[in-house]
Design a protein around this motif. Structure first.
Motif, PDB file in Angstrom:
ATOM      1  N   ILE A  25       0.838  -1.198   0.000  1.00 26.76           N
ATOM      2  CA  ILE A  25       0.000   0.000   0.000  1.00 26.76           C
ATOM      3  C   ILE A  25       0.875   1.251   0.000  1.00 26.76           C
ATOM      4  O   ILE A  25       0.643   2.186  -0.767  1.00 26.76           O
ATOM      5  CB  ILE A  25      -0.968  -0.009   1.199  1.00 26.76           C
ATOM      6  CG1 ILE A  25      -2.022  -1.108   1.001  1.00 26.76           C
ATOM      7  CG2 ILE A  25      -1.623   1.358   1.396  1.00 26.76           C
ATOM      8  CD1 ILE A  25      -2.853  -1.397   2.221  1.00 26.76           C
ATOM      9  N   LEU A  29       0.962   4.105  -2.909  1.00 24.30           N
ATOM     10  CA  LEU A  29       0.581   5.473  -2.574  1.00 24.30           C
ATOM     11  C   LEU A  29       1.718   6.457  -2.836  1.00 24.30           C
ATOM     12  O   LEU A  29       1.488   7.563  -3.328  1.00 24.30           O
ATOM     13  CB  LEU A  29       0.123   5.568  -1.118  1.00 24.30           C
ATOM     14  CG  LEU A  29      -1.223   4.921  -0.818  1.00 24.30           C
ATOM     15  CD1 LEU A  29      -1.503   4.972   0.671  1.00 24.30           C
ATOM     16  CD2 LEU A  29      -2.336   5.562  -1.610  1.00 24.30           C
ATOM     17  N   TRP A  32       1.832   6.903  -6.673  1.00 24.47           N
ATOM     18  CA  TRP A  32       0.722   7.710  -7.172  1.00 24.47           C
ATOM     19  C   TRP A  32       0.848   9.162  -6.722  1.00 24.47           C
ATOM     20  O   TRP A  32       0.522  10.089  -7.457  1.00 24.47           O
ATOM     21  CB  TRP A  32      -0.611   7.142  -6.718  1.00 24.47           C
ATOM     22  CG  TRP A  32      -0.920   5.804  -7.313  1.00 24.47           C
ATOM     23  CD1 TRP A  32      -0.548   5.346  -8.539  1.00 24.47           C
ATOM     24  CD2 TRP A  32      -1.655   4.744  -6.708  1.00 24.47           C
ATOM     25  NE1 TRP A  32      -1.005   4.064  -8.730  1.00 24.47           N
ATOM     26  CE2 TRP A  32      -1.692   3.671  -7.625  1.00 24.47           C
ATOM     27  CE3 TRP A  32      -2.284   4.590  -5.481  1.00 24.47           C
ATOM     28  CZ2 TRP A  32      -2.336   2.472  -7.353  1.00 24.47           C
ATOM     29  CZ3 TRP A  32      -2.920   3.398  -5.215  1.00 24.47           C
ATOM     30  CH2 TRP A  32      -2.952   2.350  -6.138  1.00 24.47           C
ATOM     31  N   CYS A  56       0.980  -2.270  -7.713  1.00 18.07           N
ATOM     32  CA  CYS A  56       0.076  -1.120  -7.861  1.00 18.07           C
ATOM     33  C   CYS A  56      -1.308  -1.558  -8.321  1.00 18.07           C
ATOM     34  O   CYS A  56      -2.323  -1.044  -7.846  1.00 18.07           O
ATOM     35  CB  CYS A  56       0.671  -0.101  -8.831  1.00 18.07           C
ATOM     36  SG  CYS A  56       2.105   0.746  -8.147  1.00 18.07           S
ATOM     37  N   VAL A  59      -3.143  -3.140  -5.324  1.00 16.74           N
ATOM     38  CA  VAL A  59      -3.561  -2.118  -4.355  1.00 16.74           C
ATOM     39  C   VAL A  59      -4.740  -1.323  -4.906  1.00 16.74           C
ATOM     40  O   VAL A  59      -5.693  -1.034  -4.182  1.00 16.74           O
ATOM     41  CB  VAL A  59      -2.380  -1.191  -3.978  1.00 16.74           C
ATOM     42  CG1 VAL A  59      -2.861  -0.003  -3.156  1.00 16.74           C
ATOM     43  CG2 VAL A  59      -1.315  -1.973  -3.234  1.00 16.74           C
ATOM     44  N   ALA A  60      -4.700  -1.000  -6.194  1.00 15.93           N
ATOM     45  CA  ALA A  60      -5.798  -0.249  -6.808  1.00 15.93           C
ATOM     46  C   ALA A  60      -7.102  -1.034  -6.724  1.00 15.93           C
ATOM     47  O   ALA A  60      -8.162  -0.462  -6.462  1.00 15.93           O
ATOM     48  CB  ALA A  60      -5.467   0.083  -8.263  1.00 15.93           C
ATOM     49  N   ARG A  63      -8.184  -1.013  -2.933  1.00 20.16           N
ATOM     50  CA  ARG A  63      -8.323   0.271  -2.234  1.00 20.16           C
ATOM     51  C   ARG A  63      -9.749   0.602  -1.846  1.00 20.16           C
ATOM     52  O   ARG A  63      -9.981   1.247  -0.822  1.00 20.16           O
ATOM     53  CB  ARG A  63      -7.721   1.401  -3.039  1.00 20.16           C
ATOM     54  CG  ARG A  63      -8.568   1.821  -4.206  1.00 20.16           C
ATOM     55  CD  ARG A  63      -8.012   3.052  -4.901  1.00 20.16           C
ATOM     56  NE  ARG A  63      -8.698   3.266  -6.137  1.00 20.16           N
ATOM     57  CZ  ARG A  63      -9.897   3.818  -6.246  1.00 20.16           C
ATOM     58  NH1 ARG A  63     -10.523   4.232  -5.172  1.00 20.16           N
ATOM     59  NH2 ARG A  63     -10.475   3.973  -7.414  1.00 20.16           N
ATOM     60  N   TYR A  66     -10.312  -1.095   1.605  1.00 18.08           N
ATOM     61  CA  TYR A  66      -9.452  -0.842   2.751  1.00 18.08           C
ATOM     62  C   TYR A  66      -9.030   0.600   2.961  1.00 18.08           C
ATOM     63  O   TYR A  66      -8.742   1.009   4.075  1.00 18.08           O
ATOM     64  CB  TYR A  66      -8.182  -1.700   2.638  1.00 18.08           C
ATOM     65  CG  TYR A  66      -8.489  -3.169   2.643  1.00 18.08           C
ATOM     66  CD1 TYR A  66      -8.870  -3.814   3.814  1.00 18.08           C
ATOM     67  CD2 TYR A  66      -8.409  -3.909   1.477  1.00 18.08           C
ATOM     68  CE1 TYR A  66      -9.163  -5.160   3.834  1.00 18.08           C
ATOM     69  CE2 TYR A  66      -8.697  -5.267   1.472  1.00 18.08           C
ATOM     70  CZ  TYR A  66      -9.070  -5.886   2.649  1.00 18.08           C
ATOM     71  OH  TYR A  66      -9.359  -7.205   2.658  1.00 18.08           O
ATOM     72  N   ILE A  67      -8.933   1.386   1.912  1.00 15.82           N
ATOM     73  CA  ILE A  67      -8.490   2.768   2.045  1.00 15.82           C
ATOM     74  C   ILE A  67      -9.710   3.669   1.968  1.00 15.82           C
ATOM     75  O   ILE A  67     -10.380   3.721   0.948  1.00 15.82           O
ATOM     76  CB  ILE A  67      -7.467   3.133   0.951  1.00 15.82           C
ATOM     77  CG1 ILE A  67      -6.256   2.209   1.042  1.00 15.82           C
ATOM     78  CG2 ILE A  67      -7.048   4.598   1.072  1.00 15.82           C
ATOM     79  CD1 ILE A  67      -5.294   2.343  -0.113  1.00 15.82           C
ATOM     80  N   LYS A  68      -9.985   4.358   3.046  1.00 16.99           N
ATOM     81  CA  LYS A  68     -11.203   5.160   3.124  1.00 16.99           C
ATOM     82  C   LYS A  68     -10.871   6.641   3.243  1.00 16.99           C
ATOM     83  O   LYS A  68      -9.953   7.025   3.952  1.00 16.99           O
ATOM     84  CB  LYS A  68     -12.045   4.753   4.342  1.00 16.99           C
ATOM     85  CG  LYS A  68     -12.383   3.279   4.406  1.00 16.99           C
ATOM     86  CD  LYS A  68     -13.377   2.901   3.369  1.00 16.99           C
ATOM     87  CE  LYS A  68     -13.779   1.443   3.551  1.00 16.99           C
ATOM     88  NZ  LYS A  68     -14.380   0.865   2.432  1.00 16.99           N
TER      89      LYS A  68
END
Length: 111
Positions: A25, A29, A32, A56, A59-60, A63, A66-68
């Motif tokens: 992650i 990040l 990006w 990547c 993760v994309a 995301r 998990y990524i908020k």
């Protein structure tokens, strides 16, 4: 596909599976957020361009789960106020590992 190509793909998959999710992650990040070239970013992390691209991509895809980030304007404004109160960071909604991620400005009380 020749045997060397198959072995190379297996090596890449083994390398990626040994990396922690948190590292993946942060790698994605940072890439990006800094608009780096994939080859250069891969070199920094000791990866091939192909394995870096795979990281990547994974993760994309993950995301959304998990990524908020705050979704509503009120939540964004609340986070902006908290960052400003904690460290006098203006118009910041979130931070990860000191990496700056470009995002559009949210209009708040300070304009």
């Amino acid at each position: 596909m020749d045997i060397r190509a198959v072995e190379e793909v297996e090596q890449i998959n083994n390398l990626i599976s040994q990396m922690t999710s948190a590292r993946n992650i942060l790698i994605a990040l940072r890439y990006w957020g800094r608009n780096q070239m994939q080859d250069d970013a891969a070199d920094i992390h000791g990866l091939t361009q192909q394995s870096f691209s795979t990281v990547c991509h994974r993760v994309a895809r993950a995301r959304l789960e998990y990524i908020k980030m705050p979704k509503s304007l009120n939540d964004q404004l609340k986070h902006i106020e908290l960052f400003e109160a904690i460290a006098d960071f203006k118009n910041v909604v979130g931070a990860i590992d000191c990496t700056h991620i470009r995002r559009s400005k949210v209009q708040g009380p300070s304009g």
